[in-house]
Motif scaffolding. Sequence first.
Motif, PDB file in Angstrom:
ATOM      1  N   ASP A   1       1.369  11.886  -3.139  1.00  0.00           N
ATOM      2  CA  ASP A   1       0.804  11.873  -4.496  1.00  0.00           C
ATOM      3  C   ASP A   1       0.147  10.540  -4.826  1.00  0.00           C
ATOM      4  O   ASP A   1      -0.691  10.468  -5.731  1.00  0.00           O
ATOM      5  CB  ASP A   1       1.892  12.187  -5.527  1.00  0.00           C
ATOM      6  CG  ASP A   1       2.370  13.632  -5.462  1.00  0.00           C
ATOM      7  OD1 ASP A   1       1.655  14.461  -4.859  1.00  0.00           O
ATOM      8  OD2 ASP A   1       3.444  13.929  -6.009  1.00  0.00           O
ATOM      9  N   ARG A   2       0.528   9.483  -4.088  1.00  0.00           N
ATOM     10  CA  ARG A   2      -0.063   8.169  -4.337  1.00  0.00           C
ATOM     11  C   ARG A   2      -1.169   7.832  -3.351  1.00  0.00           C
ATOM     12  O   ARG A   2      -1.560   6.666  -3.214  1.00  0.00           O
ATOM     13  CB  ARG A   2       1.034   7.100  -4.314  1.00  0.00           C
ATOM     14  CG  ARG A   2       1.813   7.087  -5.622  1.00  0.00           C
ATOM     15  CD  ARG A   2       3.176   6.461  -5.488  1.00  0.00           C
ATOM     16  NE  ARG A   2       3.859   6.476  -6.787  1.00  0.00           N
ATOM     17  CZ  ARG A   2       4.441   7.558  -7.308  1.00  0.00           C
ATOM     18  NH1 ARG A   2       4.414   8.707  -6.651  1.00  0.00           N
ATOM     19  NH2 ARG A   2       5.030   7.496  -8.489  1.00  0.00           N
ATOM     20  N   GLY A   3      -1.651   8.840  -2.644  1.00  0.00           N
ATOM     21  CA  GLY A   3      -2.858   8.675  -1.835  1.00  0.00           C
ATOM     22  C   GLY A   3      -2.660   8.316  -0.390  1.00  0.00           C
ATOM     23  O   GLY A   3      -3.650   8.144   0.342  1.00  0.00           O
TER      24      GLY A   3
ATOM     25  N   GLN B   1       6.191  11.908  -2.857  1.00  0.00           N
ATOM     26  CA  GLN B   1       5.820  10.768  -3.682  1.00  0.00           C
ATOM     27  C   GLN B   1       4.685   9.967  -3.052  1.00  0.00           C
ATOM     28  O   GLN B   1       3.740   9.551  -3.736  1.00  0.00           O
ATOM     29  CB  GLN B   1       7.033   9.859  -3.915  1.00  0.00           C
ATOM     30  CG  GLN B   1       8.128  10.484  -4.762  1.00  0.00           C
ATOM     31  CD  GLN B   1       9.335   9.574  -4.906  1.00  0.00           C
ATOM     32  OE1 GLN B   1       9.331   8.438  -4.421  1.00  0.00           O
ATOM     33  NE2 GLN B   1      10.374  10.056  -5.573  1.00  0.00           N
ATOM     34  N   LEU B   2       4.762   9.756  -1.732  1.00  0.00           N
ATOM     35  CA  LEU B   2       3.731   8.972  -1.061  1.00  0.00           C
ATOM     36  C   LEU B   2       2.406   9.722  -0.993  1.00  0.00           C
ATOM     37  O   LEU B   2       1.331   9.131  -1.158  1.00  0.00           O
ATOM     38  CB  LEU B   2       4.201   8.584   0.344  1.00  0.00           C
ATOM     39  CG  LEU B   2       5.415   7.651   0.414  1.00  0.00           C
ATOM     40  CD1 LEU B   2       5.723   7.282   1.852  1.00  0.00           C
ATOM     41  CD2 LEU B   2       5.192   6.390  -0.416  1.00  0.00           C
TER      42      LEU B   2
ATOM     43  N   ALA C   1       8.244   4.754  -4.323  1.00  0.00           N
ATOM     44  CA  ALA C   1       6.952   4.871  -5.000  1.00  0.00           C
ATOM     45  C   ALA C   1       6.362   3.496  -5.302  1.00  0.00           C
ATOM     46  O   ALA C   1       5.155   3.270  -5.146  1.00  0.00           O
ATOM     47  CB  ALA C   1       7.114   5.680  -6.282  1.00  0.00           C
TER      48      ALA C   1
ATOM     49  N   ALA D   1       4.704   1.911  -2.246  1.00  0.00           N
ATOM     50  CA  ALA D   1       3.674   2.704  -1.563  1.00  0.00           C
ATOM     51  C   ALA D   1       2.451   1.875  -1.203  1.00  0.00           C
ATOM     52  O   ALA D   1       1.871   2.026  -0.123  1.00  0.00           O
ATOM     53  CB  ALA D   1       3.276   3.897  -2.437  1.00  0.00           C
ATOM     54  N   SER D   2       2.041   0.980  -2.083  1.00  0.00           N
ATOM     55  CA  SER D   2       0.823   0.199  -1.838  1.00  0.00           C
ATOM     56  C   SER D   2       0.988  -0.780  -0.683  1.00  0.00           C
ATOM     57  O   SER D   2      -0.021  -1.262  -0.130  1.00  0.00           O
ATOM     58  CB  SER D   2       0.424  -0.558  -3.107  1.00  0.00           C
ATOM     59  OG  SER D   2       1.461  -1.453  -3.510  1.00  0.00           O
TER      60      SER D   2
END
Length: 321
Positions: free
Chosen positions: A285-287, A282-283, A252, A255-256
């Motif tokens: 959910d982070r866009g 998880q990824l 998480a 992710a960026s």
Amino acid sequence: MRALIELLIQHDFLLVFLVTLAARIGAPLPAAPLLVVAGGLAAAGRLSGFSLVSAAVLANVLGDAIWFIAGRTHGHRVLRTLCRVSLSPDVCVRQSESLIARWGGSSLLAAKFLPGISVVAAPMAGALGMGWRRFIAYDAMAGLVWTLCFLGLGLVFSDQIQEVLDALANAGKLAIGTLGVALMMVVAWRFWRRRRMARLQGGIERISVEDAAALMDQDMAPQFIDVRSETGRLADPRLLPGALTIPLPKLAAAASELPQDRLLVLYCNCPNEISAVTGARQLLDRGLPRVLALEGGLDAWDALQARRQAMAPPPTADSIA
């Protein structure tokens, strides 16, 4: 029940040894309760404490040694099989890996008292290359502590145990039925929890190894991400082409930094791709828009490559030249 007690009195070493050995190998036999009962009988002077300790420790070491050898020989395949038949395969591999990584040989002691990963600790130690002498030393100490704990319970509560045994003997079939129902309820609860976890992880699309390989053949290779722990990769060093290695707990946060213009395919070697599915959720959910889990994981990928090699035409003289 009286027959079982008489059998234990007559064959204390053999019975404790066989039941404990079978339990360490993986059979669903009540080795710990048997030791508690044996401890109560030893407190009454009806059994030899030394004989009980010797039998239980020897059985622990021999049973764990079988799995230790299997782990050294077959590594991740043994671990995958053990966790697949576990009622909690979603946590089986991760817990055993983190336990070995954090505590080393001492983890063999902790694993004795942790249902679900007790049998997995020995093959994990073998797969990670623990030495024989170290394994035997730690496992013998762990077996001794485990044995003394349950025998000690029997010694401390010997009077109460005798009352329970008398009550069970008088209850007969009713007691056996009650114990059977209780065991079925525990199994049903664990199975429900396993299904619930599977539903919670639903909605994550998977990609087959055939489709992933086809994308690579068309120069559209996805970005593979290995979400196994560092310990897991030590036990099984295989990697997919160009894969990033990001353990699931760190995914998480990373992710960026992952490419958003490529298909991300997460993989592991755990049952039902549970770690890859968890990471994909998880990824998403982070866009990150394009995230899939590799169906079958590493084993399915290797099986595909083996099939391709078997179907490939043999090299000709011209190609060799």
